[in-house]
Scaffold this motif. Structure first.
Motif, PDB file in Angstrom:
ATOM      1  N   SER A   9     -14.328   0.260 -16.858  1.00  0.00           N
ATOM      2  CA  SER A   9     -13.595   0.810 -17.744  1.00  0.00           C
ATOM      3  C   SER A   9     -12.767  -0.315 -18.946  1.00  0.00           C
TER       4      SER A   9
ATOM      5  N   TYR B 229     -15.680 -11.226 -16.241  1.00  0.00           N
ATOM      6  CA  TYR B 229     -14.576 -10.386 -15.996  1.00  0.00           C
ATOM      7  C   TYR B 229     -14.764  -8.870 -16.177  1.00  0.00           C
TER       8      TYR B 229
ATOM      9  N   ASP C  87      -6.643  -9.913  -9.211  1.00  0.00           N
ATOM     10  CA  ASP C  87      -6.876  -8.770  -9.989  1.00  0.00           C
ATOM     11  C   ASP C  87      -7.726  -7.855  -9.302  1.00  0.00           C
TER      12      ASP C  87
ATOM     13  N   VAL D 293      -1.832  -2.840  -9.130  1.00  0.00           N
ATOM     14  CA  VAL D 293      -3.298  -2.402  -9.410  1.00  0.00           C
ATOM     15  C   VAL D 293      -3.807  -1.319  -8.458  1.00  0.00           C
ATOM     16  N   THR D 294      -3.219  -1.416  -7.421  1.00  0.00           N
ATOM     17  CA  THR D 294      -3.324  -0.320  -6.260  1.00  0.00           C
ATOM     18  C   THR D 294      -2.810   1.096  -6.775  1.00  0.00           C
TER      19      THR D 294
ATOM     20  N   TRP E  29       0.819  -1.283   0.156  1.00  0.00           N
ATOM     21  CA  TRP E  29      -0.078  -0.010  -0.034  1.00  0.00           C
ATOM     22  C   TRP E  29       0.912   1.166   0.221  1.00  0.00           C
TER      23      TRP E  29
ATOM     24  N   ALA F 139      -7.742   2.806 -16.068  1.00  0.00           N
ATOM     25  CA  ALA F 139      -8.116   1.343 -16.228  1.00  0.00           C
ATOM     26  C   ALA F 139      -6.923   0.662 -15.940  1.00  0.00           C
ATOM     27  N   CYS F 140      -7.384  -0.821 -15.706  1.00  0.00           N
ATOM     28  CA  CYS F 140      -6.099  -1.631 -15.219  1.00  0.00           C
ATOM     29  C   CYS F 140      -6.563  -3.046 -15.623  1.00  0.00           C
ATOM     30  N   THR F 141      -5.744  -3.793 -16.253  1.00  0.00           N
ATOM     31  CA  THR F 141      -5.794  -5.416 -16.302  1.00  0.00           C
ATOM     32  C   THR F 141      -4.278  -6.015 -16.017  1.00  0.00           C
ATOM     33  N   THR F 142      -4.307  -7.296 -15.510  1.00  0.00           N
ATOM     34  CA  THR F 142      -3.136  -7.866 -14.892  1.00  0.00           C
ATOM     35  C   THR F 142      -2.832  -9.241 -15.370  1.00  0.00           C
ATOM     36  N   THR F 143      -1.604  -9.420 -15.238  1.00  0.00           N
ATOM     37  CA  THR F 143      -1.105 -10.901 -15.843  1.00  0.00           C
ATOM     38  C   THR F 143      -1.356 -11.039 -17.475  1.00  0.00           C
TER      39      THR F 143
ATOM     40  N   MET G 211       3.797  -8.143 -12.969  1.00  0.00           N
ATOM     41  CA  MET G 211       2.462  -8.669 -12.208  1.00  0.00           C
ATOM     42  C   MET G 211       2.697  -8.752 -10.540  1.00  0.00           C
ATOM     43  N   GLN G 212       4.151  -9.083 -10.485  1.00  0.00           N
ATOM     44  CA  GLN G 212       4.368  -9.174  -9.002  1.00  0.00           C
ATOM     45  C   GLN G 212       5.786  -9.248  -8.737  1.00  0.00           C
TER      46      GLN G 212
ATOM     47  N   GLU H 134      -5.706   2.038  -9.209  1.00  0.00           N
ATOM     48  CA  GLU H 134      -6.681   2.506  -8.354  1.00  0.00           C
ATOM     49  C   GLU H 134      -6.744   4.056  -8.066  1.00  0.00           C
TER      50      GLU H 134
ATOM     51  N   ALA I 173       1.727  -9.141  -5.641  1.00  0.00           N
ATOM     52  CA  ALA I 173       0.881  -8.708  -6.563  1.00  0.00           C
ATOM     53  C   ALA I 173      -0.061  -7.481  -6.475  1.00  0.00           C
ATOM     54  N   GLN I 174       0.273  -6.767  -5.597  1.00  0.00           N
ATOM     55  CA  GLN I 174      -0.812  -5.779  -5.537  1.00  0.00           C
ATOM     56  C   GLN I 174      -0.378  -4.384  -5.824  1.00  0.00           C
TER      57      GLN I 174
END
Lengths: 258, 303
Positions: B167, B61, B92, A132-133, A98, A141-145, A120-121, A136, A128-129
């Motif tokens: 989004s 998703y 995610d 994305v944090t 955080w 906009a966000c996507t992972t992995t 990704m981590q 936010e 793996a936070q």
């Protein structure tokens, strides 16, 4: 366009780890540090996009940590980042995800980045936070992995890796953040001319106190090896002897060798 | 103590891993409620409270909408813990929920401790004990760490929904690559890891597989590097296997790999690092250079 890639420097994971004096993280003595593997894919993807977009696009690499992280920053510059930010923090390893994300967001919030790339981590903390944090906190906009990335005129099409080899395809508009999975691309090795060129690139140093506003939300109380489950045999020594022992065990314990 | 468990649903099906969340809650000794973005036709066998959103309307998703749904239920249920699986869905979504609640998040929980949770770190080689400093805590639990628990019964369903589009636009799924080898049926698997060194050394591992009458497997880095095809990959994003004999050659044992092979009847690992996490699941760990030991073993087996 403005691009940002966030990297972490981590120890060689083949090392033996011992707890530090506080007993809450590893002792850094005798460890060799390198760029977090996931971040190499993030740097490569950001550099590929930087090359595709050409003039008028600036790619910044950011890392938080003590002076040693400058080595990882230099590698990212040699791979093709334009400029760098070193958030100086000798106590970065004691911060929770955080706080780390809050520091990055505090830096990025008035810089109007279009796309942010992260791994990704990390290989050492592995929460793996952070990626994305950050997204936010910035309202991105966000996507992972991701294992696939395409950019066209403000739209990103990314392929996410799901369990069992299935992939999910997602589209989003910038500003956006993606967290990169292993196998996304083939990270380049910096060439000697690019290493020389990178020496002239600017690394802006920012003391962490200028960016840190948040208290930690979780505390590590202990760093320790896994409890030994027992049962397993460890064999060491002379090669021919090892082979004979293993053959004997396989004959005894499995139906595979008779 | 109360938990809100976030179930998983993909391609029109409730995922079995959802029951691991119930296993976790039982170990914690906590009350449960569950939230699922799924379907009425795929209800979990769980006789508790289920907040159910329709995946046809809210997407399988769509993290922005799913986050909103979760926050609304958190306000009603007031749980101490919001619990996800540490999966492509969970890692995610969890941080988005944690930020919205300004709650601590503890990732990849493998055990419950007296005053917190134990998580893996350093590629699975070490552990950390972590204690949250907030009233509510978001957790992701490691797949396979808590045995699945199927309590039975049918849930009391509260239907929920959320408006808006989010989004991200989800385009669709891409199926897994076709397998040219079915590792699930193999009685012996000999797998190559990064410790093998280079692509040219793969035939050495293949030779041992052949001598033992088995198939060649591989860890993820070896597949990513293009040394071995994806259909040979063992682990979470490859195949789950449980042969009579599994030989791990130069595989350190990332969590995702261990999850895919730890149910094998007998595990022989060869690794130069005595502390490699593969040692946790191996019946025998040979501390040696793979490229010296494997050819010597193959020669003896073939004789």
């Amino acid at each position: 366009m403005k691009l940002l890639v966030c990297i972490k420097q981590v120890p060689d994971l083949e090392s033996r780890f011992k707890a530090n004096a506080e007993g809450v993280w590893y002792n850094e003595a005798d460890l060799a540090f390198r760029m977090n593997e996931y971040d190499e894919y993030a740097v490569e993807q950001s550099v590929q996009l930087r090359e595709k977009l050409g003039e008028g696009t600036e790619l910044t690499v950011l890392s938080i940590g003590p002076d040693r992280v400058v080595e990882a920053i230099k590698k990212a510059l040699a791979m093709g980042c334009d400029t760098a930010v070193h958030v100086q923090d000798a106590a970065a390893s004691g911060k929770d995800p955080w706080q780390i994300a809050s520091i990055i967001a505090a830096y990025a919030k008035d810089k109007s980045f279009d796309i942010i790339f992260t791994g990704m981590q990390s290989q050492d903390r592995g929460s793996a936070q952070v990626g994305v944090t950050v997204a936010e906190l910035l309202g991105f906009a966000c996507t992972t992995t991701i294992v696939g990335f395409e950019y066209d005129n403000g739209t990103i099409t990314a392929k996410r890796e799901l369990e069992g080899g299935i992939k999910g395809i997602v589209r989003m508009k910038s500003p956006a953040l993606v967290t990169c999975q292993l196998g996304l691309n083939i990270p380049r090795y910096p060439t000697l001319p690019n290493i020389m060129k990178a020496k002239k690139k600017e690394i802006i140093a920012i003391p962490v106190a200028d960016l840190l506003r948040e208290e930690s939300l979780a505390a590590t109380t202990s760093f320790h090896p896994p409890a030994k489950k027992g049962g397993g045999i460890v064999l060491e020594g002379d090669m021919a002897d090892l082979v004979d022992k293993v053959i004997a065990i396989l004959k005894d314990k499995t139906a595979v060798l008779r | 103590m109360k938990t809100l468990l976030i179930g998983e649903y993909r391609e029109g099906k409730l995922l079995d891993s959802t029951y691991e969340l119930l296993g976790f809650a039982a170990q914690l000794g906590a009350e449960t409620a569950m939230l699922l973005v799924g379907s009425e036709n795929q209800l979990p066998l769980y006789g508790g409270t289920l907040y159910l959103a329709d995946a046809a309307a809210c997407g399988e998703y769509n993290p922005d909408l799913h986050k909103k749904l979760i926050i609304e239920v958190v306000q009603q249920e007031n749980p101490d813990y919001i619990v996800f699986l540490h999966s492509s869905y969970g890692w995610d979504l969890a941080p988005r929920v944690a930020v919205a609640l300004k709650a601590a998040q503890i990732s990849e929980v493998i055990a419950i401790q007296d005053s917190g949770f134990e998580v893996g770190c350093c590629n699975g080689k070490m552990r950390r004990s972590v204690k949250p400093a907030t009233n509510k805590t978001v957790l992701t639990v490691q797949a396979g760490a808590f045995p699945a628990l199927q309590p039975g019964g049918l849930p009391t369903v509260h239907k929920i929904t959320s408006a808006g589009i989010g989004s991200l636009e989800f385009i669709g799924y891409e199926p897994a690559e076709k397998k040219d080898v079915d590792l699930a049926k193999a009685e012996v698997i000999v797998s190559a890891g990064r410790g093998v060194g280079k692509k040219d050394n793969i035939p050495v591992i293949q030779a041992l597989a052949k001598a033992l009458g088995g198939e060649l497997g591989a860890s993820r880095p070896v597949v990513d590097a293009g040394w071995v095809g994806h259909s040979h990959q063992v682990g979470t994003t490859g195949q789950n296997v449980s042969p009579k004999l599994y030989v791990a050659c130069g595989i350190s044992g990332a969590i995702q790999h261990l999850a895919g092979m730890k149910k094998s009847d007998f595990i022989l690992a060869i690794n130069k690092d005595k502390d490699a996490p593969i040692g946790e699941v191996a019946d025998v760990l040979v501390v040696a250079d793979v490229m010296q030991f494997v050819p010597a073993l193959t020669a003896k087996v073939a004789r």
